[in-house]
Scaffold this motif. Sequence first.
Motif, mmCIF file in Angstrom:
data_model
loop_
_atom_site.group_PDB
_atom_site.id
_atom_site.type_symbol
_atom_site.label_atom_id
_atom_site.label_comp_id
_atom_site.label_asym_id
_atom_site.label_seq_id
_atom_site.Cartn_x
_atom_site.Cartn_y
_atom_site.Cartn_z
ATOM 1 N N GLU A 1 65.062 -18.656 -11.537
ATOM 2 C CA GLU A 1 65.238 -19.948 -10.860
ATOM 3 C C GLU A 1 66.533 -19.950 -10.050
ATOM 4 N N ILE A 2 67.567 -19.342 -10.589
ATOM 5 C CA ILE A 2 68.849 -19.279 -9.882
ATOM 6 C C ILE A 2 68.721 -18.361 -8.667
ATOM 7 N N ARG A 3 68.099 -17.198 -8.863
ATOM 8 C CA ARG A 3 67.910 -16.292 -7.724
ATOM 9 C C ARG A 3 67.090 -16.956 -6.629
ATOM 10 N N ALA A 4 66.037 -17.682 -7.021
ATOM 11 C CA ALA A 4 65.197 -18.372 -6.045
ATOM 12 C C ALA A 4 65.984 -19.447 -5.306
ATOM 13 N N PHE A 5 66.892 -20.104 -5.996
ATOM 14 C CA PHE A 5 67.774 -21.078 -5.339
ATOM 15 C C PHE A 5 68.588 -20.399 -4.253
ATOM 16 N N PHE A 6 69.170 -19.253 -4.579
ATOM 17 C CA PHE A 6 69.937 -18.524 -3.568
ATOM 18 C C PHE A 6 69.049 -18.149 -2.395
ATOM 19 N N GLN A 7 67.858 -17.647 -2.668
ATOM 20 C CA GLN A 7 66.987 -17.209 -1.577
ATOM 21 C C GLN A 7 66.557 -18.381 -0.702
ATOM 22 N N ARG A 8 66.150 -19.489 -1.323
ATOM 23 C CA ARG A 8 65.741 -20.663 -0.525
ATOM 24 C C ARG A 8 66.846 -21.103 0.417
ATOM 25 N N ASN A 9 68.055 -21.104 -0.093
ATOM 26 C CA ASN A 9 69.159 -21.619 0.710
ATOM 27 C C ASN A 9 69.647 -20.619 1.742
ATOM 28 N N ILE A 10 69.500 -19.332 1.459
ATOM 29 C CA ILE A 10 69.788 -18.337 2.491
ATOM 30 C C ILE A 10 68.794 -18.482 3.632
ATOM 31 N N GLU A 11 67.516 -18.650 3.287
ATOM 32 C CA GLU A 11 66.492 -18.807 4.326
ATOM 33 C C GLU A 11 66.711 -20.079 5.132
ATOM 34 N N ALA A 12 67.085 -21.163 4.447
ATOM 35 C CA ALA A 12 67.353 -22.422 5.156
ATOM 36 C C ALA A 12 68.579 -22.282 6.045
ATOM 37 N N ALA A 13 69.604 -21.592 5.544
ATOM 38 C CA ALA A 13 70.819 -21.385 6.338
ATOM 39 C C ALA A 13 70.532 -20.482 7.539
ATOM 40 N N ARG A 14 69.622 -19.527 7.362
ATOM 41 C CA ARG A 14 69.253 -18.645 8.480
ATOM 42 C C ARG A 14 68.549 -19.449 9.564
ATOM 43 N N ARG A 15 67.664 -20.343 9.168
ATOM 44 C CA ARG A 15 66.973 -21.190 10.158
ATOM 45 C C ARG A 15 67.952 -22.086 10.892
ATOM 46 N N ALA A 16 69.025 -22.474 10.198
ATOM 47 C CA ALA A 16 70.016 -23.360 10.804
ATOM 48 C C ALA A 16 71.104 -22.592 11.551
ATOM 49 N N GLY A 17 71.008 -21.262 11.563
ATOM 50 C CA GLY A 17 71.995 -20.450 12.257
ATOM 51 C C GLY A 17 73.334 -20.362 11.543
ATOM 52 N N GLN A 18 73.329 -20.587 10.228
ATOM 53 C CA GLN A 18 74.577 -20.582 9.462
ATOM 54 C C GLN A 18 74.885 -19.235 8.820
#
Length: 200
Positions: free
Chosen positions: A130-147
């Motif tokens: 669950e923690i790893r998935a949290f990191f992955q979701r937020n990396i993907e969201a940050a990538r979409r946002a150009g962060q």
Amino acid sequence: MGRLKEFDQDKAIDGAVDCFWARGYEATSVRDLATHMGIGGASLYNAYGGKRALFVAALERYANRSSRERIARLEATGRPRQAIEAFLAEIIDRSLKDRARKGCLLVNSALDVAPHDAEIGKVVAGYLEEIRAFFQRNIEAARRAGQVPRDIDAASVSAHLLGILLGIRVLARTRPDRALLESVVRPALDLLAVPATPKA
């Protein structure tokens, strides 16, 4: 079934969490648990089915009040890269405030219990996933946002961040030094940094 309501189950399970966390699974007896939970041994067995089942319930209680609470709170901000950074910063702060050096119940269980009990190992692995998935979701969201870098591998970096997190929790039990722990995290966070645009 009515007899199960004769004690405060939230208070009782919190007592079990504290007992397992302080002593570890193997060193904790049913008598220890009953004392910390404020109930009799018979009530413990009637309500939870025994030490092993109670341990699984204690892990869920711990996860709900630590990693799951933190994930929900940080994701609610809608700032994915900052959520990752804040998660790791909070882990460092929590580790440094751990005067008894108890560490993390999930990490302790991964080291002490999971190798000897495949079913509990799967339970612990699920919480860590669950923690790893949290990191992955937020990396993907940050990538979409150009962060974060556009070519970042969200799956591998999320696994790396989980490894860093586990390392912090173990290291802090022997060397709870902020500078040291932050130095462990810094290279991992550098993976999330967007390269500066060269000046013309």
